[in-house]
Design a protein around this motif. Structure first.
Motif, PDB file in Angstrom:
ATOM      1  N   GLU A  11     131.392 119.352  30.630  1.00 33.27           N
ATOM      2  CA  GLU A  11     130.151 118.632  30.936  1.00 33.27           C
ATOM      3  C   GLU A  11     129.165 118.857  29.792  1.00 33.27           C
ATOM      4  O   GLU A  11     128.577 119.926  29.668  1.00 33.27           O
ATOM      5  N   PHE A  12     129.011 117.843  28.958  1.00 30.38           N
ATOM      6  CA  PHE A  12     128.108 117.935  27.820  1.00 30.38           C
ATOM      7  C   PHE A  12     126.727 117.425  28.236  1.00 30.38           C
ATOM      8  O   PHE A  12     126.597 116.316  28.740  1.00 30.38           O
ATOM      9  N   THR A  13     125.713 118.244  28.008  1.00 32.21           N
ATOM     10  CA  THR A  13     124.348 117.870  28.382  1.00 32.21           C
ATOM     11  C   THR A  13     123.572 117.311  27.190  1.00 32.21           C
ATOM     12  O   THR A  13     122.366 117.083  27.290  1.00 32.21           O
ATOM     13  N   ASN A  14     124.250 117.076  26.086  1.00 30.90           N
ATOM     14  CA  ASN A  14     123.611 116.497  24.898  1.00 30.90           C
ATOM     15  C   ASN A  14     123.010 115.132  25.230  1.00 30.90           C
ATOM     16  O   ASN A  14     123.584 114.373  26.002  1.00 30.90           O
ATOM     17  N   VAL A  15     121.879 114.822  24.617  1.00 30.47           N
ATOM     18  CA  VAL A  15     121.299 113.478  24.700  1.00 30.47           C
ATOM     19  C   VAL A  15     121.723 112.738  23.442  1.00 30.47           C
ATOM     20  O   VAL A  15     121.613 113.261  22.331  1.00 30.47           O
ATOM     21  N   ILE A  16     122.237 111.532  23.622  1.00 33.10           N
ATOM     22  CA  ILE A  16     122.637 110.715  22.483  1.00 33.10           C
ATOM     23  C   ILE A  16     121.662 109.550  22.382  1.00 33.10           C
ATOM     24  O   ILE A  16     121.544 108.742  23.309  1.00 33.10           O
ATOM     25  N   GLY A  38     122.086 104.077  29.105  1.00 29.87           N
ATOM     26  CA  GLY A  38     122.842 104.020  27.864  1.00 29.87           C
ATOM     27  C   GLY A  38     124.281 103.602  28.115  1.00 29.87           C
ATOM     28  O   GLY A  38     124.701 103.393  29.257  1.00 29.87           O
ATOM     29  N   PHE A  39     125.040 103.480  27.038  1.00 26.55           N
ATOM     30  CA  PHE A  39     126.430 103.036  27.115  1.00 26.55           C
ATOM     31  C   PHE A  39     127.324 103.929  26.249  1.00 26.55           C
ATOM     32  O   PHE A  39     127.862 103.470  25.246  1.00 26.55           O
ATOM     33  N   PRO A  40     127.472 105.209  26.604  1.00 27.96           N
ATOM     34  CA  PRO A  40     128.296 106.079  25.765  1.00 27.96           C
ATOM     35  C   PRO A  40     129.783 105.743  25.899  1.00 27.96           C
ATOM     36  O   PRO A  40     130.248 105.331  26.956  1.00 27.96           O
ATOM     37  N   GLN A  41     130.501 105.895  24.783  1.00 28.23           N
ATOM     38  CA  GLN A  41     131.944 105.694  24.786  1.00 28.23           C
ATOM     39  C   GLN A  41     132.559 106.575  23.704  1.00 28.23           C
ATOM     40  O   GLN A  41     131.938 106.833  22.674  1.00 28.23           O
ATOM     41  N   GLY A 100     121.109  94.527  22.857  1.00 27.53           N
ATOM     42  CA  GLY A 100     119.695  94.739  23.157  1.00 27.53           C
ATOM     43  C   GLY A 100     119.224  96.030  22.517  1.00 27.53           C
ATOM     44  O   GLY A 100     119.902  96.641  21.703  1.00 27.53           O
ATOM     45  N   SER A 101     118.040  96.450  22.909  1.00 26.70           N
ATOM     46  CA  SER A 101     117.474  97.651  22.304  1.00 26.70           C
ATOM     47  C   SER A 101     118.154  98.921  22.801  1.00 26.70           C
ATOM     48  O   SER A 101     118.152  99.931  22.127  1.00 26.70           O
ATOM     49  N   GLY A 102     118.751  98.875  24.000  1.00 25.30           N
ATOM     50  CA  GLY A 102     119.453 100.043  24.521  1.00 25.30           C
ATOM     51  C   GLY A 102     118.516 101.181  24.867  1.00 25.30           C
ATOM     52  O   GLY A 102     117.303 101.060  24.782  1.00 25.30           O
ATOM     53  N   THR A 103     119.091 102.307  25.256  1.00 25.76           N
ATOM     54  CA  THR A 103     118.316 103.476  25.626  1.00 25.76           C
ATOM     55  C   THR A 103     119.145 104.726  25.371  1.00 25.76           C
ATOM     56  O   THR A 103     120.372 104.656  25.271  1.00 25.76           O
ATOM     57  N   ALA A 104     118.493 105.851  25.269  1.00 25.20           N
ATOM     58  CA  ALA A 104     119.202 107.116  25.084  1.00 25.20           C
ATOM     59  C   ALA A 104     119.918 107.497  26.381  1.00 25.20           C
ATOM     60  O   ALA A 104     119.528 107.064  27.474  1.00 25.20           O
ATOM     61  N   THR A 105     120.966 108.288  26.255  1.00 27.65           N
ATOM     62  CA  THR A 105     121.631 108.776  27.466  1.00 27.65           C
ATOM     63  C   THR A 105     120.681 109.716  28.196  1.00 27.65           C
ATOM     64  O   THR A 105     119.876 110.408  27.577  1.00 27.65           O
ATOM     65  N   ASN A 106     120.770 109.724  29.522  1.00 29.10           N
ATOM     66  CA  ASN A 106     119.871 110.565  30.298  1.00 29.10           C
ATOM     67  C   ASN A 106     120.603 111.346  31.381  1.00 29.10           C
ATOM     68  O   ASN A 106     119.994 111.825  32.329  1.00 29.10           O
ATOM     69  N   ALA A 107     121.907 111.476  31.239  1.00 28.98           N
ATOM     70  CA  ALA A 107     122.697 112.232  32.202  1.00 28.98           C
ATOM     71  C   ALA A 107     123.843 112.908  31.445  1.00 28.98           C
ATOM     72  O   ALA A 107     124.143 112.564  30.303  1.00 28.98           O
ATOM     73  N   SER A 108     124.469 113.883  32.100  1.00 28.21           N
ATOM     74  CA  SER A 108     125.586 114.593  31.478  1.00 28.21           C
ATOM     75  C   SER A 108     126.755 113.658  31.223  1.00 28.21           C
ATOM     76  O   SER A 108     127.006 112.728  31.988  1.00 28.21           O
ATOM     77  N   LEU A 109     127.469 113.925  30.136  1.00 32.92           N
ATOM     78  CA  LEU A 109     128.710 113.216  29.835  1.00 32.92           C
ATOM     79  C   LEU A 109     129.861 114.150  30.213  1.00 32.92           C
ATOM     80  O   LEU A 109     129.937 115.269  29.710  1.00 32.92           O
ATOM     81  N   PHE A 110     130.719 113.702  31.095  1.00 32.45           N
ATOM     82  CA  PHE A 110     131.835 114.509  31.555  1.00 32.45           C
ATOM     83  C   PHE A 110     133.106 114.035  30.857  1.00 32.45           C
ATOM     84  O   PHE A 110     133.510 112.882  31.028  1.00 32.45           O
ATOM     85  N   ILE A 111     133.727 114.905  30.079  1.00 36.03           N
ATOM     86  CA  ILE A 111     134.997 114.576  29.457  1.00 36.03           C
ATOM     87  C   ILE A 111     136.064 115.397  30.174  1.00 36.03           C
ATOM     88  O   ILE A 111     136.085 116.625  30.073  1.00 36.03           O
ATOM     89  N   GLU A 112     136.890 114.683  30.932  1.00 36.52           N
ATOM     90  CA  GLU A 112     138.020 115.331  31.575  1.00 36.52           C
ATOM     91  C   GLU A 112     139.143 115.369  30.557  1.00 36.52           C
ATOM     92  O   GLU A 112     139.413 114.373  29.887  1.00 36.52           O
ATOM     93  N   TYR A 113     139.828 116.508  30.447  1.00 37.87           N
ATOM     94  CA  TYR A 113     140.835 116.633  29.410  1.00 37.87           C
ATOM     95  C   TYR A 113     142.047 117.426  29.891  1.00 37.87           C
ATOM     96  O   TYR A 113     141.962 118.224  30.812  1.00 37.87           O
ATOM     97  N   GLN A 114     143.177 117.146  29.242  1.00 33.66           N
ATOM     98  CA  GLN A 114     144.405 117.910  29.421  1.00 33.66           C
ATOM     99  C   GLN A 114     145.015 118.111  28.047  1.00 33.66           C
ATOM    100  O   GLN A 114     145.120 117.157  27.260  1.00 33.66           O
TER     101      GLN A 114
END
Length: 138
Positions: free
Chosen positions: A59-64, A95-98, A121-135
């Protein structure tokens, strides 16, 4: 006992065949059971460290910021330069993180994540945690 096999093999041969099958299959089943391990979870700002676990949720709490990209790093003592990583991004916020790409090297995997607005459009910064599930599968 399966009647068709009884007519082809005698009891001793059939027992030996079953034992060989069990000895061959049991290690494979054990490997499959360990494949989906979600015990390696951590929360915070990149880099996150998850040692001795082959899977989990970072769970990354970074703001992008809008229309930018960044690298989110996951450090682990079991990742090698040839490790294969299966991953997915979960996110629900502005935002639209990918994930654009990922790369592995000894001890880490780097995920290149962009926050772009597909509507141009102008978009917006991310404002929630990004969860990367991994194996880690290799």
């Amino acid at each position: 006992m399966i009647p068709q096999l009884k007519s082809i093999f005698n009891q001793n041969q059939l027992t030996q065949l079953i034992n060989v099958f069990i000895r061959s299959v049991n290690p494979l089943i054990a490997t499959k059971q360990n494949l989906f391990d979600y015990s390696g979870s951590a929360t915070g700002v990149s880099p996150l460290t998850i040692d001795d676990r082959i899977g989990g949720v970072a769970e990354f709490t970074n703001v992008i910021a809008r229309n930018t990209s960044t690298t989110l790093r996951l450090d682990s003592n079991i990742i090698t330069a040839t490790s294969k990583i299966i991953y997915t991004l979960r996110y629900s916020g502005a935002g639209f993180p990918q994930i654009l790409s990922h790369s592995t090297s000894s001890g880490r995997v780097d995920f290149r994540v962009a926050n772009t607005d597909p509507t141009l459009g102008s978009g917006t910064a991310t404002n929630a945690s990004l969860f990367i599930e991994y194996q880690i599968v290799g």
